[in-house]
Design a protein around this motif. Structure first.
Motif, PDB file in Angstrom:
ATOM      1  N   LEU A  58      33.731  41.976  36.339  1.00  9.42           N
ATOM      2  CA  LEU A  58      33.716  42.297  37.626  1.00  9.42           C
ATOM      3  C   LEU A  58      33.634  41.059  38.557  1.00  9.42           C
ATOM      4  O   LEU A  58      34.209  41.036  39.543  1.00  9.42           O
ATOM      5  CB  LEU A  58      32.131  43.133  37.870  1.00  9.42           C
ATOM      6  CG  LEU A  58      32.505  44.613  37.094  1.00  9.42           C
ATOM      7  CD1 LEU A  58      31.142  45.314  37.313  1.00  9.42           C
ATOM      8  CD2 LEU A  58      33.756  45.458  37.785  1.00  9.42           C
ATOM      9  N   SER A  59      33.073  40.013  38.169  1.00  3.95           N
ATOM     10  CA  SER A  59      32.765  38.717  38.918  1.00  3.95           C
ATOM     11  C   SER A  59      34.135  38.198  39.215  1.00  3.95           C
ATOM     12  O   SER A  59      34.601  37.721  40.246  1.00  3.95           O
ATOM     13  CB  SER A  59      31.958  37.800  38.534  1.00  3.95           C
ATOM     14  OG  SER A  59      30.524  38.266  38.484  1.00  3.95           O
ATOM     15  N   ARG A  60      34.861  37.959  37.889  1.00  2.00           N
ATOM     16  CA  ARG A  60      36.320  37.458  38.094  1.00  2.00           C
ATOM     17  C   ARG A  60      37.281  38.392  38.812  1.00  2.00           C
ATOM     18  O   ARG A  60      38.181  37.801  39.404  1.00  2.00           O
ATOM     19  CB  ARG A  60      37.000  37.652  36.507  1.00  2.00           C
ATOM     20  CG  ARG A  60      36.107  36.322  35.764  1.00  2.00           C
ATOM     21  CD  ARG A  60      36.918  36.377  34.486  1.00  2.00           C
ATOM     22  NE  ARG A  60      36.175  35.109  33.700  1.00  2.00           N
ATOM     23  CZ  ARG A  60      35.401  35.367  32.683  1.00  2.00           C
ATOM     24  NH1 ARG A  60      35.149  36.477  32.104  1.00  2.00           N
ATOM     25  NH2 ARG A  60      34.942  34.329  32.314  1.00  2.00           N
ATOM     26  N   TRP A  61      37.185  39.625  38.983  1.00  3.47           N
ATOM     27  CA  TRP A  61      37.859  40.429  39.802  1.00  3.47           C
ATOM     28  C   TRP A  61      37.661  40.719  41.228  1.00  3.47           C
ATOM     29  O   TRP A  61      38.441  40.343  41.856  1.00  3.47           O
ATOM     30  CB  TRP A  61      37.673  41.868  38.964  1.00  3.47           C
ATOM     31  CG  TRP A  61      38.538  43.130  39.975  1.00  3.47           C
ATOM     32  CD1 TRP A  61      39.850  42.933  40.271  1.00  3.47           C
ATOM     33  CD2 TRP A  61      37.954  44.057  40.554  1.00  3.47           C
ATOM     34  NE1 TRP A  61      40.132  44.203  41.037  1.00  3.47           N
ATOM     35  CE2 TRP A  61      38.781  44.905  41.262  1.00  3.47           C
ATOM     36  CE3 TRP A  61      36.695  44.776  40.822  1.00  3.47           C
ATOM     37  CZ2 TRP A  61      38.744  45.971  41.831  1.00  3.47           C
ATOM     38  CZ3 TRP A  61      36.428  45.561  41.615  1.00  3.47           C
ATOM     39  CH2 TRP A  61      37.432  46.454  42.294  1.00  3.47           C
ATOM     40  N   LEU A  62      36.169  40.651  41.436  1.00  7.77           N
ATOM     41  CA  LEU A  62      35.984  40.543  42.746  1.00  7.77           C
ATOM     42  C   LEU A  62      36.231  39.238  43.562  1.00  7.77           C
ATOM     43  O   LEU A  62      36.743  39.419  44.641  1.00  7.77           O
ATOM     44  CB  LEU A  62      34.400  40.751  42.954  1.00  7.77           C
ATOM     45  CG  LEU A  62      33.962  42.237  42.516  1.00  7.77           C
ATOM     46  CD1 LEU A  62      32.349  42.169  42.421  1.00  7.77           C
ATOM     47  CD2 LEU A  62      34.267  43.189  43.691  1.00  7.77           C
ATOM     48  N   LEU A  63      36.100  38.070  42.700  1.00  4.51           N
ATOM     49  CA  LEU A  63      36.621  36.771  43.422  1.00  4.51           C
ATOM     50  C   LEU A  63      38.001  36.248  43.210  1.00  4.51           C
ATOM     51  O   LEU A  63      38.469  35.285  43.688  1.00  4.51           O
ATOM     52  CB  LEU A  63      35.553  35.854  42.698  1.00  4.51           C
ATOM     53  CG  LEU A  63      34.019  36.060  43.037  1.00  4.51           C
ATOM     54  CD1 LEU A  63      33.105  35.122  42.392  1.00  4.51           C
ATOM     55  CD2 LEU A  63      33.694  35.759  44.590  1.00  4.51           C
ATOM     56  N   SER A  64      38.653  37.183  42.211  1.00  2.00           N
ATOM     57  CA  SER A  64      40.106  36.894  42.112  1.00  2.00           C
ATOM     58  C   SER A  64      40.149  35.505  41.553  1.00  2.00           C
ATOM     59  O   SER A  64      40.985  34.862  41.891  1.00  2.00           O
ATOM     60  CB  SER A  64      40.956  37.008  43.192  1.00  2.00           C
ATOM     61  OG  SER A  64      41.167  38.139  43.649  1.00  2.00           O
ATOM     62  N   ASP A  65      39.164  35.155  40.530  1.00  3.86           N
ATOM     63  CA  ASP A  65      39.269  33.829  39.705  1.00  3.86           C
ATOM     64  C   ASP A  65      38.954  34.101  38.290  1.00  3.86           C
ATOM     65  O   ASP A  65      37.791  34.491  37.984  1.00  3.86           O
ATOM     66  CB  ASP A  65      38.171  33.008  40.401  1.00  3.86           C
ATOM     67  CG  ASP A  65      37.955  31.601  40.088  1.00  3.86           C
ATOM     68  OD1 ASP A  65      38.978  31.334  39.018  1.00  3.86           O
ATOM     69  OD2 ASP A  65      37.169  31.014  40.445  1.00  3.86           O
ATOM     70  N   LYS A  66      39.930  33.844  37.630  1.00  4.46           N
ATOM     71  CA  LYS A  66      39.926  34.207  36.154  1.00  4.46           C
ATOM     72  C   LYS A  66      39.271  32.956  35.400  1.00  4.46           C
ATOM     73  O   LYS A  66      38.927  32.839  34.248  1.00  4.46           O
ATOM     74  CB  LYS A  66      41.059  34.250  35.601  1.00  4.46           C
ATOM     75  CG  LYS A  66      41.884  35.821  35.885  1.00  4.46           C
ATOM     76  CD  LYS A  66      42.909  36.154  35.156  1.00  4.46           C
ATOM     77  CE  LYS A  66      43.716  37.411  36.027  1.00  4.46           C
ATOM     78  NZ  LYS A  66      43.502  38.503  35.082  1.00  4.46           N
TER      79      LYS A  66
END
Length: 182
Positions: A58-66
């Motif tokens: 969810l963090s990667r998705w919310l921040l658009s940072d993989k």
């Protein structure tokens, strides 16, 4: 801040609170559910359905940072689990939130404000607040908030490649006592 400033002038902290809340809604409102499905598909290789793995997805998705730092994520996750916030569900509810968002993605492409309950939205804001500000507390204005990251806080991601993030010691302790390099 001078003492002659009137009581109605907003402080920087209040402006940051308003900005973070607004940015969270703007970012969340524009997030593609297809991007979440792709992020989850990338994570399926490990087959880890733990609360921490869900937190990172969810963090990667919310921040658009993989490329989020797993070790830093672990520290945020532990602090979020240890420091409860009033009216915000705990990190144990993250798998249900992820499942709900993925189910929404089967019917349409984007999330709207009406798709989540107030508690779920508060949890999303709390995740964004932790990563962006680098702190975890009972509220955004908690003076006893635990600092997890300063220089690596998300709010510095933009200027990080252009300038040194101002800290008390940008290089290492004692760097000012060394002879300059020619």
């Amino acid at each position: 801040m001078s003492t002659s400033q009137s009581a109605t002038d907003p402080s920087r902290r209040q402006l940051l609170k308003l900005g973070l809340g607004g940015a969270g809604m703007a970012v969340f409102g524009g997030l593609s559910l297809q991007a979440l499905a792709e992020t989850v598909a990338d994570e399926q290789q490990t087959q880890d359905d733990s609360a921490f793995a869900t937190f990172m997805v969810l963090s990667r998705w919310l921040l658009s940072d993989k490329t989020l730092d797993e070790r830093l994520g672990q520290r945020y996750f532990e602090a979020l689990a240890r420091i409860p916030a009033e009216g915000v569900p705990g990190v144990g509810s993250l798998p249900a939130l992820k499942a709900r968002l993925l189910a929404l993605g089967e019917s349409r492409e984007y999330v709207t404000k009406e798709d989540l309950s107030d508690g779920e939205m508060a949890l999303v804001r709390r995740l964004l607040q932790a990563w962006m500000l680098g702190t975890v507390g009972k509220s955004i204005s908690d003076p006893d908030a635990e600092v997890i990251a300063f220089e690596r806080a998300g709010m510095y991601a933009g200027p990080r490649d252009v300038q040194v993030v101002r800290t008390y010691c940008p290089n290492r302790p004692g760097f000012w006592a060394e002879a300059p390099k020619a």
